[in-house]
Write an enzyme that holds these catalytic residues in place. Structure first.
Site, PDB file in Angstrom:
ATOM      1  N   ARG A  50      73.253   3.722  49.882  1.00 52.17           N
ATOM      2  CA  ARG A  50      73.528   2.726  48.832  1.00 52.17           C
ATOM      3  C   ARG A  50      74.871   2.969  48.159  1.00 52.17           C
ATOM      4  O   ARG A  50      75.544   2.028  47.749  1.00 52.17           O
ATOM      5  CB  ARG A  50      72.419   2.787  47.783  1.00 52.17           C
ATOM      6  N   ASP A 160      69.353  -6.053  30.985  1.00 48.78           N
ATOM      7  CA  ASP A 160      69.343  -5.200  32.167  1.00 48.78           C
ATOM      8  C   ASP A 160      70.559  -4.288  32.066  1.00 48.78           C
ATOM      9  O   ASP A 160      71.471  -4.557  31.276  1.00 48.78           O
ATOM     10  CB  ASP A 160      69.431  -6.039  33.449  1.00 48.78           C
TER      11      ASP A 160
HETATM   12  C1  LIG Z   1      62.877  -4.493  40.484  1.00 54.81           C
HETATM   13  S1  LIG Z   1      63.819  -5.171  39.171  1.00 54.81           S
HETATM   14  C2  LIG Z   1      62.543  -6.005  38.260  1.00 54.81           C
HETATM   15  C3  LIG Z   1      62.959  -7.386  37.796  1.00 54.81           C
HETATM   16  C4  LIG Z   1      61.852  -8.175  37.081  1.00 54.81           C
HETATM   17  N1  LIG Z   1      61.440  -7.517  35.871  1.00 54.81           N
HETATM   18  C5  LIG Z   1      60.678  -8.402  38.002  1.00 54.81           C
HETATM   19  O1  LIG Z   1      59.614  -7.811  37.811  1.00 54.81           O
HETATM   20  O2  LIG Z   1      60.820  -9.176  38.950  1.00 54.81           O
HETATM   21  C6  LIG Z   1      64.138  -3.736  38.156  1.00 54.81           C
HETATM   22  C7  LIG Z   1      65.301  -3.947  37.199  1.00 54.81           C
HETATM   23  O3  LIG Z   1      65.279  -2.884  36.225  1.00 54.81           O
HETATM   24  C8  LIG Z   1      66.599  -2.554  35.909  1.00 54.81           C
HETATM   25  N2  LIG Z   1      66.634  -1.212  35.317  1.00 54.81           N
HETATM   26  C9  LIG Z   1      66.359  -0.028  35.911  1.00 54.81           C
HETATM   27  N3  LIG Z   1      66.536   0.990  35.045  1.00 54.81           N
HETATM   28  C10 LIG Z   1      66.933   0.427  33.879  1.00 54.81           C
HETATM   29  C11 LIG Z   1      67.290   0.960  32.610  1.00 54.81           C
HETATM   30  N4  LIG Z   1      67.291   2.261  32.368  1.00 54.81           N
HETATM   31  N5  LIG Z   1      67.657   0.093  31.637  1.00 54.81           N
HETATM   32  C12 LIG Z   1      67.672  -1.237  31.876  1.00 54.81           C
HETATM   33  N6  LIG Z   1      67.360  -1.799  33.051  1.00 54.81           N
HETATM   34  C13 LIG Z   1      66.993  -0.973  34.050  1.00 54.81           C
HETATM   35  C14 LIG Z   1      67.322  -2.638  37.249  1.00 54.81           C
HETATM   36  O4  LIG Z   1      68.711  -2.803  37.081  1.00 54.81           O
HETATM   37  C15 LIG Z   1      66.652  -3.861  37.890  1.00 54.81           C
HETATM   38  O5  LIG Z   1      67.367  -5.046  37.656  1.00 54.81           O
END
Ligand SMILES: C[S@@+](CC[C@H](N)C(=O)[O-])C[C@H]1O[C@@H](n2cnc3c(N)ncnc32)[C@H](O)[C@@H]1O
Length: 290
Positions: A50, A160
């Site tokens: 990645r 995010d």
């Molecule tokens: C798999 S996506 C989930 C999107 C949506 N909530 C859903 O369930 O479809 C996970 C998201 O969490 C965000 N994320 C991960 N760690 C994070 C953090 N420490 N603070 C904010 N966002 C975070 C990632 O960038 C990603 O966009």
């Protein structure tokens, strides 16, 4: 976690630079401390793959240079790093039962009770990825407001830490294939179909944009907003976090919710053994206790 770290510098292989032990160890600690993401040994290949794209974008030839950049200027690269190693996979109306619960149970109740001039309705999509979650919430909210004739001050905050995810969310333009989870009626109602050079794309309706505020936020950092929120959707985000990080996050969410406020987690996530401030009231739906 391997106790012995190979001090040899990583060498470049045919497919690009190799992520050496020392660099992997550094990245793992960096990501854990700043994003709460716990990387196991098994994730090494994945991280290497990645981050390769990111190295190329930065014109770097080895992971040591990338680690150096993180040491020098951690804040500026954090979002890119986190989005490279975590997944942004999402879709409209993912885990549809949560939207049904919102439409059938919560919104009618909230709109019935929030009738004073200064009442507000606030929903937080924490970890909103490219925007499908908050815009789907906005569709349900807009429909409920319209049905009830309510003029309530209602908003969805979508946050995010990934810059690319936020850029896509702010654009609100999706290939038609990504609208699979959206009913035909909602597609007609809430999307504008592109033509000409935008053929095959759909743009979210301005009314949805009006309801959604998009902002960068690392969940592990300070939160500028004070709340309270009526509901927090934090779905498929904590799956990467270790137990202490989850425990702390759930307690911070509790502080942002009134008694009876709701927290929605993803289908494979649970609060079991991590908080006694919430009770489970449905499939991955938690309510803040009195
Ligand atoms: C798999 S996506 C989930 C999107 C949506 N909530 C859903 O369930 O479809 C996970 C998201 O969490 C965000 N994320 C991960 N760690 C994070 C953090 N420490 N603070 C904010 N966002 C975070 C990632 O960038 C990603 O966009």
């Amino acid at each position: 976690m391997s106790a012995v770290i190979d001090p040899r510098p990583a060498v470049a292989g045919a497919a690009g630079p190799i992520l050496g032990d020392a660099e992997f160890q550094f990245l793992r600690e960096f990501v854990h401390q700043r994003c709460g993401i716990a990387l196991s040994d098994q994730k090494r290949q994945l991280v290497q793959g990645r981050l390769l794209r990111r190295l190329r974008a930065l014109g770097m030839k080895e992971f040591a240079s990338y680690c150096e950049l993180l040491r020098r200027d951690p804040a500026s690269e954090l979002g890119e790093l986190a989005s490279a190693i975590s997944t942004n996979v999402t879709s409209f109306f993912r885990e549809a039962h949560h939207y049904d619960y919102l439409a059938d149970e919560l919104l009618p109740r909230w709109l019935e009770h929030k009738r004073r001039q200064d009442d507000r309705l606030r929903i937080w999509s924490a970890g909103c990825s490219s925007g499908e979650e908050p815009y789907a919430l906005a569709m349900v909210l807009a429909e409920a407001l319209e049905r009830s004739g309510s003029t309530l001050d209602a908003k969805i905050l979508a946050t995010d830490l990934s810059p690319q995810a936020l850029e896509a969310a702010a654009k609100g333009v999706y290939p038609l294939g990504r609208l699979d989870g959206v009913s035909a009626e909602r597609r007609r109602r809430w999307f504008l179909r592109g033509d000409g050079e935008f053929d095959g794309l759909a743009c979210v309706h301005p009314r949805l944009r009006e309801l959604v505020t998009i902002a960068p936020l690392n969940l592990l950092h300070e939160w500028p907003m004070r709340g309270p929120f009526d509901a927090i959707f934090c779905r498929n985000v904590v799956i990467y976090f270790d137990q202490p990080t989850k425990r702390k996050l759930f307690s911070r969410y509790a502080a942002m919710l009134p008694v009876g406020g709701l927290l929605f987690l993803g289908h494979s996530e649970s609060m079991h053994g991590l908080s006694d401030e919430f009770e489970l009231i449905g499939r991955t739906i938690y309510r803040k206790r009195a």
